[in-house]
Design a protein around this motif. Structure first.
Motif, short mmCIF file in Angstrom:
data_model
loop_
_atom_site.label_atom_id
_atom_site.label_comp_id
_atom_site.label_asym_id
_atom_site.label_seq_id
_atom_site.Cartn_x
_atom_site.Cartn_y
_atom_site.Cartn_z
N PRO A 13 10.73 26.37 17.22
CA PRO A 13 9.93 25.37 17.93
C PRO A 13 8.90 24.76 16.98
CG PRO A 13 9.89 27.49 19.08
CD PRO A 13 10.58 27.71 17.78
N GLU A 14 8.61 23.47 17.19
CA GLU A 14 7.55 22.83 16.41
C GLU A 14 6.20 23.28 16.94
OE1 GLU A 14 7.51 18.87 14.89
OE2 GLU A 14 9.63 18.63 15.37
N ALA A 15 5.26 23.50 16.01
CA ALA A 15 3.90 23.88 16.38
C ALA A 15 3.09 22.62 16.68
CB ALA A 15 3.26 24.66 15.26
N ASP A 16 2.24 22.71 17.68
CA ASP A 16 1.38 21.60 18.06
C ASP A 16 0.07 21.70 17.26
OD1 ASP A 16 0.28 19.44 19.33
OD2 ASP A 16 -0.16 20.50 21.19
N ILE A 17 0.07 21.07 16.10
CA ILE A 17 -1.09 21.09 15.21
C ILE A 17 -1.60 19.66 15.09
CG2 ILE A 17 -1.92 21.63 12.89
CD1 ILE A 17 0.33 23.71 12.69
N PRO A 18 -2.84 19.41 15.50
CA PRO A 18 -3.36 18.04 15.56
C PRO A 18 -3.79 17.49 14.21
CG PRO A 18 -5.04 19.56 16.30
CD PRO A 18 -3.80 20.38 16.02
N ILE A 19 -2.84 17.40 13.28
CA ILE A 19 -3.09 16.84 11.95
C ILE A 19 -2.03 15.78 11.69
CG2 ILE A 19 -3.13 17.30 9.48
CD1 ILE A 19 -4.08 20.13 10.11
N LYS A 20 -2.47 14.61 11.26
CA LYS A 20 -1.55 13.50 10.98
C LYS A 20 -0.67 13.83 9.77
CE LYS A 20 -1.46 8.54 10.36
NZ LYS A 20 -2.19 7.34 10.05
N GLY A 21 0.63 13.55 9.90
CA GLY A 21 1.55 13.71 8.78
C GLY A 21 2.07 15.11 8.55
N ILE A 22 1.87 16.01 9.50
CA ILE A 22 2.35 17.38 9.35
C ILE A 22 3.60 17.61 10.18
CG2 ILE A 22 0.90 18.26 11.22
CD1 ILE A 22 0.68 20.91 9.78
N THR A 23 4.50 18.41 9.63
CA THR A 23 5.61 18.97 10.39
C THR A 23 5.47 20.47 10.25
OG1 THR A 23 7.03 17.09 9.87
CG2 THR A 23 8.11 19.07 10.68
N ALA A 24 5.46 21.18 11.37
CA ALA A 24 5.23 22.62 11.33
C ALA A 24 6.14 23.33 12.32
CB ALA A 24 3.76 22.92 11.64
N TYR A 25 6.71 24.43 11.88
CA TYR A 25 7.61 25.23 12.70
C TYR A 25 6.96 26.58 12.97
CZ TYR A 25 10.71 21.63 10.96
OH TYR A 25 11.26 20.42 10.63
N LEU A 26 7.03 27.02 14.21
CA LEU A 26 6.31 28.20 14.67
C LEU A 26 7.24 29.39 14.91
CD1 LEU A 26 3.83 29.62 15.98
CD2 LEU A 26 4.43 28.43 18.10
N SER A 27 6.95 30.48 14.22
CA SER A 27 7.61 31.76 14.49
C SER A 27 6.57 32.64 15.17
CB SER A 27 8.08 32.39 13.18
OG SER A 27 8.67 33.65 13.44
N GLN A 28 6.80 32.92 16.44
CA GLN A 28 5.83 33.62 17.28
C GLN A 28 6.12 35.12 17.29
OE1 GLN A 28 3.06 32.21 19.19
NE2 GLN A 28 2.63 34.39 18.99
N GLY A 29 5.15 35.91 16.86
CA GLY A 29 5.25 37.36 16.94
C GLY A 29 4.43 37.87 18.12
N GLU A 30 4.52 39.16 18.37
CA GLU A 30 3.76 39.75 19.47
C GLU A 30 2.26 39.65 19.24
OE1 GLU A 30 3.22 44.15 21.43
OE2 GLU A 30 5.25 43.52 20.89
N ASN A 31 1.82 39.81 17.99
CA ASN A 31 0.39 39.81 17.68
C ASN A 31 0.02 38.84 16.56
OD1 ASN A 31 -0.38 41.92 19.52
ND2 ASN A 31 0.72 43.31 18.18
N HIS A 32 0.93 37.98 16.16
CA HIS A 32 0.68 37.07 15.04
C HIS A 32 1.58 35.84 15.14
CE1 HIS A 32 4.23 39.28 13.67
NE2 HIS A 32 4.52 38.18 13.00
N GLN A 33 1.33 34.90 14.25
CA GLN A 33 2.19 33.73 14.12
C GLN A 33 2.47 33.49 12.64
OE1 GLN A 33 -0.06 30.55 16.02
NE2 GLN A 33 1.01 30.90 17.95
N ILE A 34 3.65 32.99 12.35
CA ILE A 34 3.99 32.50 11.02
C ILE A 34 4.34 31.03 11.19
CG2 ILE A 34 5.53 32.67 9.04
CD1 ILE A 34 5.86 35.67 9.77
N ILE A 35 3.68 30.19 10.40
CA ILE A 35 3.88 28.75 10.48
C ILE A 35 4.47 28.27 9.16
CG2 ILE A 35 2.78 26.51 10.91
CD1 ILE A 35 2.37 28.29 13.27
N PHE A 36 5.53 27.50 9.24
CA PHE A 36 6.15 26.86 8.08
C PHE A 36 5.74 25.39 8.14
CE2 PHE A 36 8.64 30.46 9.42
CZ PHE A 36 8.96 31.11 8.25
#
Length: 110
Positions: A13-36
């Motif tokens: 899933p794409e992450a909702d990050i309010p920055i212009k010109g970014i593409t970010a993918y969200l890996s959701q863990g139980e207690n953390h996140q990894i964003i590409f």
């Protein structure tokens, strides 16, 4: 920017990050996140703080001021921001990284 992330990453899933010109993918863990993340434009990051953050630069460069200390990171470099430490920076167009947030709800899905 050429295709940097493989199919399993771009199918996250794409992450909702309010920055212009970014593409970010969200890996959701139980207690953390990894964003590409990849950036198509220069971005100035205002000073802020949050839970621990660790990142590795995949392409381009980023200037970070972490607790008053200035550093520039480029491809292959790693950085760490402790919990609650104020930081700011500048991300340059073409920058991409993989970032671990020790916070399960830092970002939401788009």
């Amino acid at each position: 920017m050429t295709t940097l992330f493989p199919k399993p990453i771009i199918e996250l899933p794409e992450a909702d990050i309010p920055i212009k010109g970014i593409t970010a993918y969200l890996s959701q863990g139980e207690n953390h996140q990894i964003i590409f993340m990849k950036f198509e434009e220069d971005v100035d990051l205002a000073e802020h703080s949050h839970e621990e953050q660790w990142g590795i630069v995949l392409e381009g460069k980023i200037k970070l001021t972490i607790d008053g200390v200035n550093n520039t990171y480029s491809k292959g470099d790693r950085y760490f921001i402790p919990s609650g430490v104020k930081h700011s920076g500048k991300i340059f167009a073409g920058y991409a990284d993989m970032t671990f947030f020790n916070q399960k709800n830092r970002y939401k899905e788009k």
